[in-house]
Design an enzyme around this catalytic site. Sequence first.
Site, short mmCIF file in Angstrom:
data_model
loop_
_atom_site.label_atom_id
_atom_site.label_comp_id
_atom_site.label_asym_id
_atom_site.label_seq_id
_atom_site.Cartn_x
_atom_site.Cartn_y
_atom_site.Cartn_z
N TYR A 1 0.86 -1.29 0.11
CA TYR A 1 -0.23 -0.08 -0.07
C TYR A 1 0.86 1.21 0.00
CZ TYR A 1 -3.89 -3.09 1.39
OH TYR A 1 -4.69 -4.01 1.28
N LYS B 1 4.00 -15.31 3.54
CA LYS B 1 3.98 -16.39 2.51
C LYS B 1 5.37 -16.53 2.00
CE LYS B 1 1.51 -18.29 -0.94
NZ LYS B 1 1.21 -19.67 -0.54
N ASP C 1 -2.63 -18.32 3.03
CA ASP C 1 -3.65 -19.23 2.42
C ASP C 1 -4.00 -20.45 3.52
OD1 ASP C 1 -1.08 -20.14 2.11
OD2 ASP C 1 -1.54 -21.11 0.14
N ASP D 1 -5.04 -6.94 6.15
CA ASP D 1 -6.43 -6.27 5.84
C ASP D 1 -7.36 -7.25 5.40
OD1 ASP D 1 -8.23 -4.62 4.78
OD2 ASP D 1 -6.94 -3.78 2.96
N ASP E 1 -10.97 -8.72 7.73
CA ASP E 1 -12.16 -8.36 7.29
C ASP E 1 -12.92 -10.03 7.22
OD1 ASP E 1 -12.07 -6.01 6.90
OD2 ASP E 1 -12.50 -5.82 4.77
#
Length: 357
Positions: A141, A191, A223, A247, A251
């Site tokens: 970001y 990851k 994952d 993020d 959620d």
Amino acid sequence: MKATITLLPGDGIGPEVVAEARRVLEAIADTYNHEFTFHEGLIGGAAIDATGTALPDETLALCTAADAVLLGAVGGIKWSDPKAAVRPEQGLLKLREGMGVYANLRPVVVLDALADASPLRPERVRGVDVMIVRELTGGLYFGTPQGQETIDGERTAVDTLRYHEREIRRVVQLAFELARGRRQKLTSVDKANVLASSRLWREVTHEVAVEYPDVVCEDILVDACAMYLINRPADFDVIVTENMFGDILSDEASMITGSLGMLPSASLGEPGTPGLYEPIHGSAPDIAGKGIANPLATILSAAMLLRSSLGLAEEAAAVEAAVARVLADGARTADIARPGQPRVGTVEMGDLVIAAL
């Protein structure tokens, strides 16, 4: 205690839910003999309409000078063009960067009264109490270069995922401190089998773990974590991860509780600097102005503000207990009500929480 709190109502339902949180803070001030001074600033679409920028300098100045900041939500259909030069979300990113808040704390707690509101089976979510710690000012970001261009007649785009060791270390240390005060278990999500940035993340996390021998530390690929949050959410205590993974996972985790309207968050920087508090939900323009938005995530964000920025743990616990009591008594806004169950509006829910105080 005297404290200055900057309110950023923002867009959509933001002004409605922030108004209820302010009333709760005022009730706390009256009950416990505190003096809270409130200032309001523009951010997001409302700021774009008024000033042409998503975060005016005056707003940032109000935030950095305050003891704490309470934000509603930003964005909406009116400002949703991804090609626009100025977008509401830019104000939020600039605010985080300007305030230096690098760690986003998102508690995911399933109250017994709402166990049946989750899309998961009640026995799977009952007792869930997870703290997700998201690195907030690094990664994709904020990385550069970033942008879109045309090369040989074809559109291309690039985003840069970059992390410095110090960015990782400080947020991981904060997460370990939280885990030490909870159930002494930390899950680091990365990851590392694919990304160089994740391999650095894992290396630094393991270095920090040596300083916390009393905390069990595990690594999980992002994952797999996404799957385990649904399959066995109660196994997690504190989860720490980088910006984009946090993020997405937070959620996802919000659905464990049944509604985005129930989850607060705190964004914290160095000790002694103001924290930024906000519900994790968006501006919900489809219900803005209808008086039906759930204010509880914002009210619970105000509780986090009381505890983390003002050091008022007793007052924070009182707000959280009032919310739990109201829900146990059966009050429900539309987002958490079962079919046929009576529903209350935004202001009425605020009234009930204040009465429960």
